[in-house]
Design an enzyme around this catalytic site. Structure first.
Site, PDB file in Angstrom:
ATOM      1  N   GLY A   1       0.840  -1.199   0.000  1.00 40.54           N
ATOM      2  CA  GLY A   1       0.000   0.000   0.000  1.00 40.54           C
ATOM      3  C   GLY A   1       0.869   1.240   0.000  1.00 40.54           C
ATOM      4  O   GLY A   1       0.515   2.283   0.557  1.00 40.54           O
TER       5      GLY A   1
ATOM      6  N   GLY B   1       1.271   5.067   3.621  1.00 38.61           N
ATOM      7  CA  GLY B   1       2.559   4.888   2.944  1.00 38.61           C
ATOM      8  C   GLY B   1       3.300   6.207   2.813  1.00 38.61           C
ATOM      9  O   GLY B   1       4.505   6.293   3.081  1.00 38.61           O
TER      10      GLY B   1
ATOM     11  N   ARG C   1     -11.839   2.155   6.106  1.00 39.19           N
ATOM     12  CA  ARG C   1     -13.291   2.322   6.253  1.00 39.19           C
ATOM     13  C   ARG C   1     -13.682   3.770   6.042  1.00 39.19           C
ATOM     14  O   ARG C   1     -12.862   4.682   6.180  1.00 39.19           O
ATOM     15  CB  ARG C   1     -13.763   1.840   7.623  1.00 39.19           C
TER      16      ARG C   1
ATOM     17  N   ASP D   1      -3.441   2.711  19.448  1.00 32.40           N
ATOM     18  CA  ASP D   1      -4.351   2.750  20.593  1.00 32.40           C
ATOM     19  C   ASP D   1      -3.575   3.055  21.880  1.00 32.40           C
ATOM     20  O   ASP D   1      -4.022   3.810  22.735  1.00 32.40           O
ATOM     21  CB  ASP D   1      -5.084   1.405  20.709  1.00 32.40           C
TER      22      ASP D   1
ATOM     23  N   HIS E   1      -7.992  -4.283  17.910  1.00 30.25           N
ATOM     24  CA  HIS E   1      -7.969  -2.883  17.449  1.00 30.25           C
ATOM     25  C   HIS E   1      -9.371  -2.560  16.935  1.00 30.25           C
ATOM     26  O   HIS E   1      -9.652  -2.614  15.736  1.00 30.25           O
ATOM     27  CB  HIS E   1      -6.912  -2.703  16.358  1.00 30.25           C
TER      28      HIS E   1
HETATM   29  P1  NAD Z   1      -5.297   4.240   1.357  1.00 31.07           P
HETATM   30  O1  NAD Z   1      -6.531   3.831   0.626  1.00 31.07           O
HETATM   31  O2  NAD Z   1      -4.856   5.657   1.328  1.00 31.07           O
HETATM   32  O3  NAD Z   1      -4.076   3.372   0.844  1.00 31.07           O
HETATM   33  C1  NAD Z   1      -4.135   1.991   0.731  1.00 31.07           C
HETATM   34  C2  NAD Z   1      -3.224   1.616  -0.421  1.00 31.07           C
HETATM   35  O4  NAD Z   1      -3.152   0.201  -0.442  1.00 31.07           O
HETATM   36  C3  NAD Z   1      -3.777   2.058  -1.789  1.00 31.07           C
HETATM   37  O5  NAD Z   1      -2.771   2.782  -2.484  1.00 31.07           O
HETATM   38  C4  NAD Z   1      -4.104   0.741  -2.481  1.00 31.07           C
HETATM   39  O6  NAD Z   1      -3.884   0.779  -3.869  1.00 31.07           O
HETATM   40  C5  NAD Z   1      -3.144  -0.208  -1.779  1.00 31.07           C
HETATM   41  N1  NAD Z   1      -3.542  -1.626  -1.825  1.00 31.07           N
HETATM   42  C6  NAD Z   1      -4.785  -2.137  -1.767  1.00 31.07           C
HETATM   43  N2  NAD Z   1      -4.746  -3.469  -1.878  1.00 31.07           N
HETATM   44  C7  NAD Z   1      -3.437  -3.805  -1.967  1.00 31.07           C
HETATM   45  C8  NAD Z   1      -2.755  -5.024  -2.135  1.00 31.07           C
HETATM   46  N3  NAD Z   1      -3.409  -6.179  -2.214  1.00 31.07           N
HETATM   47  N4  NAD Z   1      -1.415  -5.002  -2.206  1.00 31.07           N
HETATM   48  C9  NAD Z   1      -0.737  -3.841  -2.157  1.00 31.07           C
HETATM   49  N5  NAD Z   1      -1.330  -2.635  -2.017  1.00 31.07           N
HETATM   50  C10 NAD Z   1      -2.661  -2.634  -1.929  1.00 31.07           C
HETATM   51  O7  NAD Z   1      -5.468   3.702   2.855  1.00 31.07           O
HETATM   52  P2  NAD Z   1      -4.630   4.123   4.152  1.00 31.07           P
HETATM   53  O8  NAD Z   1      -5.289   5.294   4.782  1.00 31.07           O
HETATM   54  O9  NAD Z   1      -3.180   4.178   3.827  1.00 31.07           O
HETATM   55  O10 NAD Z   1      -4.964   2.883   5.103  1.00 31.07           O
HETATM   56  C11 NAD Z   1      -4.492   1.590   4.817  1.00 31.07           C
HETATM   57  C12 NAD Z   1      -5.081   0.591   5.812  1.00 31.07           C
HETATM   58  O11 NAD Z   1      -4.616   0.851   7.126  1.00 31.07           O
HETATM   59  C13 NAD Z   1      -6.618   0.640   5.919  1.00 31.07           C
HETATM   60  O12 NAD Z   1      -7.114  -0.698   5.995  1.00 31.07           O
HETATM   61  C14 NAD Z   1      -6.854   1.367   7.226  1.00 31.07           C
HETATM   62  O13 NAD Z   1      -8.100   1.055   7.791  1.00 31.07           O
HETATM   63  C15 NAD Z   1      -5.709   0.813   8.041  1.00 31.07           C
HETATM   64  N6  NAD Z   1      -5.353   1.563   9.268  1.00 31.07           N
HETATM   65  C16 NAD Z   1      -5.007   0.821  10.365  1.00 31.07           C
HETATM   66  C17 NAD Z   1      -4.647   1.458  11.536  1.00 31.07           C
HETATM   67  C18 NAD Z   1      -4.277   0.667  12.782  1.00 31.07           C
HETATM   68  O14 NAD Z   1      -4.109   1.262  13.838  1.00 31.07           O
HETATM   69  N7  NAD Z   1      -4.126  -0.647  12.720  1.00 31.07           N
HETATM   70  C19 NAD Z   1      -4.600   2.848  11.590  1.00 31.07           C
HETATM   71  C20 NAD Z   1      -4.960   3.581  10.446  1.00 31.07           C
HETATM   72  C21 NAD Z   1      -5.334   2.915   9.281  1.00 31.07           C
HETATM   73  C1  LMR Z   2      -7.678   4.112  13.310  1.00 30.99           C
HETATM   74  O1  LMR Z   2      -7.813   3.598  14.414  1.00 30.99           O
HETATM   75  O2  LMR Z   2      -7.511   5.338  13.162  1.00 30.99           O
HETATM   76  C2  LMR Z   2      -7.679   3.242  12.086  1.00 30.99           C
HETATM   77  O3  LMR Z   2      -7.881   1.895  12.427  1.00 30.99           O
HETATM   78  C3  LMR Z   2      -8.608   3.697  11.040  1.00 30.99           C
HETATM   79  C4  LMR Z   2     -10.031   3.406  11.403  1.00 30.99           C
HETATM   80  O4  LMR Z   2     -10.763   2.863  10.552  1.00 30.99           O
HETATM   81  O5  LMR Z   2     -10.431   3.726  12.523  1.00 30.99           O
END
Ligand code: NAD
Ligand code: LMR
Length: 328
Positions: free
Chosen positions: A12, A18, A95, A162, A190
């Site tokens: 991603g 990223g 989401r 968190d 999470h």
């Molecule tokens: P984003 O949509 O800006 O970027 C996601 C990127 O992943 C996109 O560029 C997309 O093309 C790429 N992608 C999708 N499927 C892929 C695959 N199979 N292989 C490689 N790349 C792929 O999203 P974001 O804001 O960067 O968030 C990414 C993820 O992180 C989301 O699922 C979000 O919910 C999660 N997130 C988790 C936490 C946490 O605390 N765990 C916190 C924030 C966001």
């Molecule tokens: C967060 O906690 O900010 C991320 O997991 C993004 C989300 O969907 O809440």
């Protein structure tokens, strides 16, 4: 003499997180200012995503980071994960307003079977994997179960955001510097069921619980604020958290690789049965790390309210993990 470069795969790579993550990894904030890195960046094959990735790579080049020993662009996990020492699995759909993270399972689960299998086939046998893409715990569980030849302990999920959110709320409540807060724990998933626990926390060695002395605040303000912070950010920004998520990913990997010096941090890890959490459930625990290994903080008393919270988040995780059995 400088160290041999290590390989860091990021999926991603052209997404929001990223963009907030790669420059910090390349500048040495994750693995140390003496550790050269080769970035192995994965995006979907889609032309727009690959073009965006090219742009990010141009910018990385333009930073002239002395520690950046190589950059690769990939559209196939089998090449992106080749010999990788660290894998940050960020790529997944985020989401939008009104969704829960678990609603993303159908969209994202498949990604983690494919990527778990690819890691199993081509990554370094010591690879350290952090899953950020949501729902992070269950996606990490899927990746771990899809990689039977790698040690299960190498797969982790991100609960550090968190943990950092909880620390920040406590700093605001007590008026103390956030950096002085130690011994926090966030148990479980999470998701809004996570249990952020400051019963053992200290500030400059002084116990936090009597300092706050407000159980009503704990239950009705602190826990919901930390648990629903992701949704609050989505409501405010129209996009999910990115810079704070990237920061937490850096914290998680740095602490895992370089050690915490006895400090507690929270990591989502496959349970070893501690605190009655069934083996292999990908669960947030307080840990310390040393020599590249994490250890669950043992012997903490779990009172009735804490047990209730832990049971709730465990039940949710068990449901999520049962729901993806057909993929494993
Ligand atoms: P984003 O949509 O800006 O970027 C996601 C990127 O992943 C996109 O560029 C997309 O093309 C790429 N992608 C999708 N499927 C892929 C695959 N199979 N292989 C490689 N790349 C792929 O999203 P974001 O804001 O960067 O968030 C990414 C993820 O992180 C989301 O699922 C979000 O919910 C999660 N997130 C988790 C936490 C946490 O605390 N765990 C916190 C924030 C966001
Ligand atoms: C967060 O906690 O900010 C991320 O997991 C993004 C989300 O969907 O809440």
């Amino acid at each position: 003499m400088s160290k041999k470069p290590v390989r860091v795969a990021v999926t991603g790579a052209a997404g929001q997180i990223g963009y907030a993550l790669l420059f910090r990894i390349a500048s040495g904030e994750m693995l140390g200012k003496d550790q050269p890195v080769i970035l192995q960046l994965l995006e979907i094959p889609d032309e727009k995503a690959q073009n965006a990735l090219k742009g990010v790579i141009m910018e990385l080049e333009d930073c002239a980071f002395p520690l950046l020993a190589g950059i690769e662009a990939h559209s196939d996990p089998m090449t992106a994960f080749k010999d990788t020492d660290y894998a940050l699995l960020v790529g997944a759909r985020p989401r939008g307003p009104g969704m829960e993270r678990a609603d993303l399972l159908a969209a994202n689960a498949q990604i983690f079977t494919v990527q778990g299998k690819a890691l199993n086939a081509v990554a370094s046998r010591n690879v350290k994997v952090l899953v950020v893409g949501n729902p992070a715990n269950t996606n990490a569980y899927i990746a771990m179960k899809s990689a039977p030849d790698l040690p299960a302990k190498n797969f982790t999920a991100m609960l550090r955001l968190d943990h950092n959110r909880a620390a920040s709320q406590i700093a605001a409540k007590t008026g103390k510097p956030v950096g002085s807060i130690e011994k926090l724990a966030v148990w479980g998933n999470h998701s809004p069921t996570m249990y952020a626990d400051y019963r053992f926390a200290t500030i400059d060695g002084q116990a936090v619980k009597p300092l706050i002395n407000d159980e009503e605040w704990n239950r009705n303000t602190f826990l919901p604020t930390v648990g629903k912070r992701g949704a609050a950010i989505i409501a405010a920004r129209g996009l999910s958290s990115a810079a704070s998520a990237a920061n937490a990913a850096i914290d998680h990997m740095r602490d895992w690789a370089l050690g915490t010096n006895g400090k507690w941090v929270t990591m989502g890890i496959p349970s070893d049965g501690s605190y009655g959490i069934p083996k292999d459930v990908m669960f947030g625990f307080p840990v310390t790390t040393e020599n590249g290994e994490y250890k669950i903080v043992q012997g903490l008393e779990i009172d009735a309210f804490s047990q209730e919270c832990i049971n709730k988040t465990l039940a949710e995780l068990t449901d999520e993990q049962n729901g993806v059995k057909h993929l494993l």
